[in-house]
Design a protein around this motif. Sequence first.
Motif, PDB file in Angstrom:
ATOM      1  N   LYS A  79       0.830  -1.212   0.000  1.00 45.99           N
ATOM      2  CA  LYS A  79       0.000   0.000   0.000  1.00 45.99           C
ATOM      3  C   LYS A  79       0.860   1.257   0.000  1.00 45.99           C
ATOM      4  O   LYS A  79       2.072   1.175   0.175  1.00 45.99           O
ATOM      5  N   CYS A  80       0.203   2.391  -0.157  1.00 45.32           N
ATOM      6  CA  CYS A  80       0.940   3.651  -0.180  1.00 45.32           C
ATOM      7  C   CYS A  80       1.451   3.984   1.223  1.00 45.32           C
ATOM      8  O   CYS A  80       0.657   4.175   2.149  1.00 45.32           O
ATOM      9  N   VAL A  81       2.762   4.082   1.366  1.00 43.01           N
ATOM     10  CA  VAL A  81       3.327   4.346   2.702  1.00 43.01           C
ATOM     11  C   VAL A  81       2.935   5.711   3.238  1.00 43.01           C
ATOM     12  O   VAL A  81       2.830   5.895   4.448  1.00 43.01           O
ATOM     13  N   PHE A  82       2.727   6.661   2.353  1.00 41.49           N
ATOM     14  CA  PHE A  82       2.436   8.010   2.826  1.00 41.49           C
ATOM     15  C   PHE A  82       0.950   8.211   3.171  1.00 41.49           C
ATOM     16  O   PHE A  82       0.571   9.213   3.750  1.00 41.49           O
ATOM     17  N   CYS A  83       0.124   7.252   2.769  1.00 42.91           N
ATOM     18  CA  CYS A  83      -1.266   7.275   3.227  1.00 42.91           C
ATOM     19  C   CYS A  83      -1.359   6.587   4.590  1.00 42.91           C
ATOM     20  O   CYS A  83      -2.403   6.566   5.222  1.00 42.91           O
ATOM     21  N   ASP A  84      -0.259   6.027   5.026  1.00 42.31           N
ATOM     22  CA  ASP A  84      -0.259   5.187   6.222  1.00 42.31           C
ATOM     23  C   ASP A  84       0.858   5.639   7.172  1.00 42.31           C
ATOM     24  O   ASP A  84       1.643   4.824   7.639  1.00 42.31           O
ATOM     25  N   ARG A 110      -3.728  13.807   2.261  1.00 41.88           N
ATOM     26  CA  ARG A 110      -4.464  13.349   1.081  1.00 41.88           C
ATOM     27  C   ARG A 110      -3.492  12.722   0.096  1.00 41.88           C
ATOM     28  O   ARG A 110      -2.361  13.185  -0.064  1.00 41.88           O
ATOM     29  N   HIS A 111      -3.937  11.689  -0.584  1.00 46.36           N
ATOM     30  CA  HIS A 111      -3.096  11.055  -1.595  1.00 46.36           C
ATOM     31  C   HIS A 111      -3.134  11.888  -2.865  1.00 46.36           C
ATOM     32  O   HIS A 111      -3.991  11.707  -3.715  1.00 46.36           O
ATOM     33  N   VAL A 112      -2.207  12.832  -2.967  1.00 50.68           N
ATOM     34  CA  VAL A 112      -2.136  13.652  -4.176  1.00 50.68           C
ATOM     35  C   VAL A 112      -0.791  13.416  -4.851  1.00 50.68           C
ATOM     36  O   VAL A 112       0.203  13.112  -4.201  1.00 50.68           O
ATOM     37  N   ASP A 152       3.634   7.131  -5.253  1.00 50.92           N
ATOM     38  CA  ASP A 152       2.777   7.894  -6.128  1.00 50.92           C
ATOM     39  C   ASP A 152       2.132   9.045  -5.360  1.00 50.92           C
ATOM     40  O   ASP A 152       1.152   9.622  -5.791  1.00 50.92           O
ATOM     41  N   HIS A 153       2.677   9.351  -4.220  1.00 55.53           N
ATOM     42  CA  HIS A 153       2.078  10.305  -3.285  1.00 55.53           C
ATOM     43  C   HIS A 153       3.116  11.409  -3.093  1.00 55.53           C
ATOM     44  O   HIS A 153       4.196  11.153  -2.561  1.00 55.53           O
ATOM     45  N   MET A 154       2.802  12.606  -3.555  1.00 55.12           N
ATOM     46  CA  MET A 154       3.835  13.648  -3.495  1.00 55.12           C
ATOM     47  C   MET A 154       4.279  13.921  -2.069  1.00 55.12           C
ATOM     48  O   MET A 154       3.520  13.756  -1.112  1.00 55.12           O
TER      49      MET A 154
HETATM   50 ZN    ZN Z   1      -0.870   7.869  -0.578  1.00 55.91          ZN
END
Ligand code: ZN
Length: 323
Positions: free
Chosen positions: A28-33, A66-68, A119-121
């Motif tokens: 998963k996206c590490v920066f969303c977590d 936010r996932h941007v 994919d997360h700035m």
């Molecule tokens: Zn993310």
Amino acid sequence: MAEEITQEMMKNARTSGDYDRIWATRGKCVFCDLKDKYILMEENGIVLTISLYPYIDGQVMAVPRRHVRSPKELSRREWETIRKFNYIAKKMIRKAHGIKSMWTLLREGGVEAGMSVVDHMHVHYIPFDRSDLCQWDYRQLKFTPLENVDRYRQLAEKFAKANHSYEEKYKHSDLLNVAVDAIIMDKKQRVLFQERAEHAKFKPDYLSVPGGRIDDADSGLLPELKRELREELNYEINADKLQLLNTQIYKGQYQNYSKYLQQEMPINSQFVWVTYLLRDFENEEKLNPGDDCQDLLWMSIDEALKSERVTPGLKDSLNKIVK
Ligand SMILES: [Zn+2]
């Protein structure tokens, strides 16, 4: 013990080659977590956190919740907060690690940039002491991620000071917020106030009426007010009965509390403040305070106008009802 091993592994990941392997296995996206234990500050949906796989000791990052993928997707408020964290990071890197220079590196998401994993700035704030970093030489690190957090958190008061000096010196005055609230009055001419919960208290300890900052300007004033009332009172207000009462420009300061640093972080702000009035309210028993509210209380207008716990701005609105 397992935590210690993990920390050591993370510390050495860049130089040992483990880094590529770790990324390849992340689903998963590490920066969303993001993990709370690595975070230093959070404001307006932007997090200032330790970098888990830094190029050099002391590296921190700003990450939108936010996932941007790109800064163009950020709101002005989010972008403004990144600008502030840039300032605070530079000061704190100097204080925690004695390094005066800092590189700011904004990583956009997207496979086009050869970044198939993240994919997360995010924005890296990299302590920069020698030109070898230009060649992406990863350093042998002294500190694990948690040791770096600790080093920074020991400077909690200095964070608050940097926050304060930024708010005083560099905050641009062109970022205007819009707030909307409602004076709800019953047939006995009493007004509904909220006793705010401990974690949501204003300084000074003002009472508030339901409402708040507008998050979605596209939606409009009344729908946003309805949303606030739903969140704060668990009540569906009939918007047809709301009448515009007052519009003011508010300039002031509110407190943002960093639970990570356990510090108050005052924020200067400017609002266009729009107040609506709802008369003859009679469904008192159906009101149910939300999370930020400890209690609801009814006060006569006379009493409210005398109370030190009612803001001058709100008194201005109450006076408009009396006249
Ligand atoms: Zn993310």
